[in-house]
Design a protein around this motif. Structure first.
Motif, PDB file in Angstrom:
ATOM      1  N   ALA A   1       0.842  -1.221   0.056  1.00 57.65           N
ATOM      2  CA  ALA A   1       0.029   0.006   0.076  1.00 57.65           C
ATOM      3  C   ALA A   1       0.798   1.214   0.076  1.00 57.65           C
ATOM      4  CB  ALA A   1      -1.080   0.128   1.456  1.00 57.65           C
ATOM      5  N   ASP A   2       2.143   1.206   0.807  1.00 54.32           N
ATOM      6  CA  ASP A   2       2.730   2.326   0.914  1.00 54.32           C
ATOM      7  C   ASP A   2       3.604   2.636  -0.668  1.00 54.32           C
ATOM      8  OD1 ASP A   2       2.807   2.826   3.680  1.00 54.32           O
ATOM      9  OD2 ASP A   2       4.542   1.636   3.916  1.00 54.32           O
ATOM     10  N   VAL A   3       3.987   1.401  -1.465  1.00 52.94           N
ATOM     11  CA  VAL A   3       4.421   1.754  -2.732  1.00 52.94           C
ATOM     12  C   VAL A   3       3.325   2.219  -3.688  1.00 52.94           C
ATOM     13  CG1 VAL A   3       5.401   0.332  -4.633  1.00 52.94           C
ATOM     14  CG2 VAL A   3       5.932  -0.045  -2.075  1.00 52.94           C
ATOM     15  N   LEU A   4       2.182   1.677  -3.648  1.00 48.73           N
ATOM     16  CA  LEU A   4       1.248   2.202  -4.477  1.00 48.73           C
ATOM     17  C   LEU A   4       0.843   3.669  -4.207  1.00 48.73           C
ATOM     18  CD1 LEU A   4      -1.564  -0.524  -4.789  1.00 48.73           C
ATOM     19  CD2 LEU A   4       0.139   0.235  -6.418  1.00 48.73           C
ATOM     20  N   SER A   5       0.490   4.367  -3.000  1.00 48.82           N
ATOM     21  CA  SER A   5       0.421   5.545  -2.470  1.00 48.82           C
ATOM     22  C   SER A   5       1.408   6.583  -3.199  1.00 48.82           C
ATOM     23  CB  SER A   5       0.191   5.716  -1.161  1.00 48.82           C
ATOM     24  OG  SER A   5      -0.998   4.932  -0.643  1.00 48.82           O
ATOM     25  N   ALA A   6       3.018   6.033  -2.863  1.00 50.95           N
ATOM     26  CA  ALA A   6       3.759   6.961  -3.059  1.00 50.95           C
ATOM     27  C   ALA A   6       3.971   6.948  -4.548  1.00 50.95           C
ATOM     28  CB  ALA A   6       5.032   6.423  -2.457  1.00 50.95           C
ATOM     29  N   PHE A   7       3.625   5.919  -5.344  1.00 49.31           N
ATOM     30  CA  PHE A   7       3.912   5.797  -6.671  1.00 49.31           C
ATOM     31  C   PHE A   7       3.203   6.857  -7.430  1.00 49.31           C
ATOM     32  CE2 PHE A   7       3.042   4.329 -11.076  1.00 49.31           C
ATOM     33  CZ  PHE A   7       4.259   3.951 -11.364  1.00 49.31           C
ATOM     34  N   PHE A   8       1.875   6.906  -7.006  1.00 46.20           N
ATOM     35  CA  PHE A   8       0.944   7.884  -7.658  1.00 46.20           C
ATOM     36  C   PHE A   8       1.187   9.317  -7.187  1.00 46.20           C
ATOM     37  CE2 PHE A   8      -1.676   3.772  -7.809  1.00 46.20           C
ATOM     38  CZ  PHE A   8      -1.306   3.892  -9.340  1.00 46.20           C
ATOM     39  N   GLU A   9       2.046   9.590  -6.124  1.00 47.55           N
ATOM     40  CA  GLU A   9       2.369  10.859  -5.730  1.00 47.55           C
ATOM     41  C   GLU A   9       3.511  11.384  -6.611  1.00 47.55           C
ATOM     42  OE1 GLU A   9       2.283  12.695  -1.682  1.00 47.55           O
ATOM     43  OE2 GLU A   9       2.272  10.683  -0.978  1.00 47.55           O
TER      44      GLU A   9
ATOM     45  N   GLU B   1      -7.219  -1.692  -5.932  1.00 43.79           N
ATOM     46  CA  GLU B   1      -6.136  -2.229  -5.594  1.00 43.79           C
ATOM     47  C   GLU B   1      -5.585  -1.765  -4.298  1.00 43.79           C
ATOM     48  OE1 GLU B   1      -6.924  -1.318  -8.216  1.00 43.79           O
ATOM     49  OE2 GLU B   1      -6.401  -2.691 -10.188  1.00 43.79           O
ATOM     50  N   LEU B   2      -5.473  -0.563  -3.886  1.00 40.00           N
ATOM     51  CA  LEU B   2      -5.027   0.257  -2.915  1.00 40.00           C
ATOM     52  C   LEU B   2      -6.079  -0.227  -1.728  1.00 40.00           C
ATOM     53  CD1 LEU B   2      -3.005   2.036  -1.388  1.00 40.00           C
ATOM     54  CD2 LEU B   2      -4.510   3.825  -2.132  1.00 40.00           C
ATOM     55  N   MET B   3      -7.195  -0.402  -1.755  1.00 30.38           N
ATOM     56  CA  MET B   3      -7.949  -0.817  -0.682  1.00 30.38           C
ATOM     57  C   MET B   3      -7.764  -2.114  -0.423  1.00 30.38           C
ATOM     58  SD  MET B   3     -11.646   0.919  -1.945  1.00 30.38           S
ATOM     59  CE  MET B   3     -12.632   0.252  -0.547  1.00 30.38           C
ATOM     60  N   LEU B   4      -7.465  -2.999  -1.191  1.00 25.10           N
ATOM     61  CA  LEU B   4      -7.161  -4.368  -1.093  1.00 25.10           C
ATOM     62  C   LEU B   4      -5.997  -4.424  -0.280  1.00 25.10           C
ATOM     63  CD1 LEU B   4      -8.451  -6.322  -4.138  1.00 25.10           C
ATOM     64  CD2 LEU B   4      -9.361  -6.141  -1.949  1.00 25.10           C
ATOM     65  N   ALA B   5      -4.931  -3.731  -0.694  1.00 28.11           N
ATOM     66  CA  ALA B   5      -3.488  -3.617  -0.346  1.00 28.11           C
ATOM     67  C   ALA B   5      -3.547  -3.431   1.316  1.00 28.11           C
ATOM     68  CB  ALA B   5      -2.623  -2.564  -0.801  1.00 28.11           C
ATOM     69  N   ARG B   6      -4.471  -2.345   1.710  1.00 33.33           N
ATOM     70  CA  ARG B   6      -4.509  -1.874   3.100  1.00 33.33           C
ATOM     71  C   ARG B   6      -5.293  -3.142   3.938  1.00 33.33           C
ATOM     72  NH1 ARG B   6      -1.135   1.958   3.964  1.00 33.33           N
ATOM     73  NH2 ARG B   6      -1.621   4.074   2.602  1.00 33.33           N
ATOM     74  N   MET B   7      -6.123  -3.664   3.339  1.00 36.19           N
ATOM     75  CA  MET B   7      -6.695  -5.058   4.133  1.00 36.19           C
ATOM     76  C   MET B   7      -5.919  -6.007   4.180  1.00 36.19           C
ATOM     77  SD  MET B   7     -10.042  -7.445   2.509  1.00 36.19           S
ATOM     78  CE  MET B   7      -8.728  -8.298   1.580  1.00 36.19           C
ATOM     79  N   LEU B   8      -4.722  -6.260   3.242  1.00 33.88           N
ATOM     80  CA  LEU B   8      -4.031  -7.410   3.337  1.00 33.88           C
ATOM     81  C   LEU B   8      -2.977  -7.172   4.492  1.00 33.88           C
ATOM     82  CD1 LEU B   8      -3.579  -8.598  -0.143  1.00 33.88           C
ATOM     83  CD2 LEU B   8      -5.291  -9.827   1.562  1.00 33.88           C
ATOM     84  N   GLU B   9      -2.824  -5.829   4.802  1.00 33.26           N
ATOM     85  CA  GLU B   9      -1.972  -5.434   5.941  1.00 33.26           C
ATOM     86  C   GLU B   9      -2.224  -6.270   7.248  1.00 33.26           C
ATOM     87  OE1 GLU B   9      -1.560  -1.113   6.118  1.00 33.26           O
ATOM     88  OE2 GLU B   9      -0.303  -1.068   4.221  1.00 33.26           O
TER      89      GLU B   9
END
Length: 276
Positions: free
Chosen positions: A119-127, A143-151
């Motif tokens: 989730a960090d990678v996705l969020s930072a990538f789009f910034e 995908e970001l919502m699922l990434a947060r869930m999988l944490e």
């Protein structure tokens, strides 16, 4: 599913776009309407109508609407790009003074874990990234919502590439059983175990008697599809029940086909609310 469907009925032409209710775009309406009548099935020609007669005009307009000209093309990162970006986000890489890493540090305000989560990678990538004129970066919001869930799952042996495929799987975000299945698959992978599908199959000889039964079969068929899709990405070593799931999917599809053919005998689970 390549089901023999004679008629598609739109309960409404309104849909939720993830943030608010909107009128379904014409391409979406045509895609759903196209499920009525399929070559090689019982019904090669189909019918389309709306539950609310006042929606028929909008349905007719959507079916004949011209194809809209594309104004831009969406771009989605490949896993190789995200893996390279992950290396830049790691603490040791950020201490280096390359031009790319300095640009990332200047543009990224997301708080990054050590090591970074998917989730960090996705969020930072789009910034950090931008697109030229005529292109747009796809949001990958689901995908970001699922990434947060999988944490919630201990990372164990999971790598960025594993999260990438898990979060790209074709599930329904609004179905708890699909989300639960994904959590189960991720947990088994994190422990280094072969992933079992964990399907709740109806007993032999059972047949759907209500619309609710039919909906449960549809959810089951989609869950099997998620497992098989992931098996195609991870291989039989990690997802060893692909052949068994393929046979189960055929059985479920047969039950659904039989139920649809005898749909006049299915009992309604509930009466639609009055729209008057």
């Amino acid at each position: 599913l390549n089901l023999g469907i004679r008629r598609v009925v739109f309960h409404s032409l309104r849909k939720f776009d993830g943030e608010k209710m909107i009128t379904a775009p014409a391409p979406h309406v045509r895609q759903i309407a196209g499920r009525a009548g399929r070559r090689g099935t019982t019904y090669e020609k189909g019918e389309v109508l709306t539950f609310d007669p006042s929606d028929m005009e909008g349905l007719a307009a959507a079916l004949v609407a011209p194809v809209e000209k594309l104004t831009h093309v969406g771009l989605q990162p490949r896993i190789e790009q995200l893996e390279e970006f992950e290396s830049i986000l790691k603490v040791r890489a950020l201490r280096e003074d390359s031009e790319a890493e300095e640009e990332v540090k200047a543009n990224v305000t997301t708080k990054i874990s050590d090591p970074p989560t998917y989730a960090d990678v996705l969020s930072a990538f789009f910034e950090a990234v931008s697109a030229d004129s005529g292109y747009a970066i796809c949001s990958m919001r689901a995908e970001l919502m699922l990434a947060r869930m999988l944490e919630r799952v201990p990372r164990g042996s999971l790598q960025l590439r594993d999260y990438f495929y898990l979060c790209s799987s074709p599930l329904n975000m609004r179905e708890p059983c699909h989300l639960g299945a994904l959590l189960s698959y991720a947990s088994q992978m994190a422990r280094g175990e072969p992933v079992m599908p964990g399907l709740s199959m109806p007993p032999q000889g059972w047949a759907p008697r209500t619309e609710s039964d039919l909906m449960k079969l549809e959810l089951l068929h989609k869950q099997i599809g998620i497992y098989m899709w992931l098996s195609g990405r991870f291989g039989d070593d990690k997802f060893p029940r692909r052949e068994e799931c393929d046979e189960t999917a055929s059985r479920v599809a047969e039950l659904m086909n039989d139920a649809i053919k005898s749909s006049g005998r299915l009992r309604a689970h509930h009466r639609p609310a009055s729209r008057g």
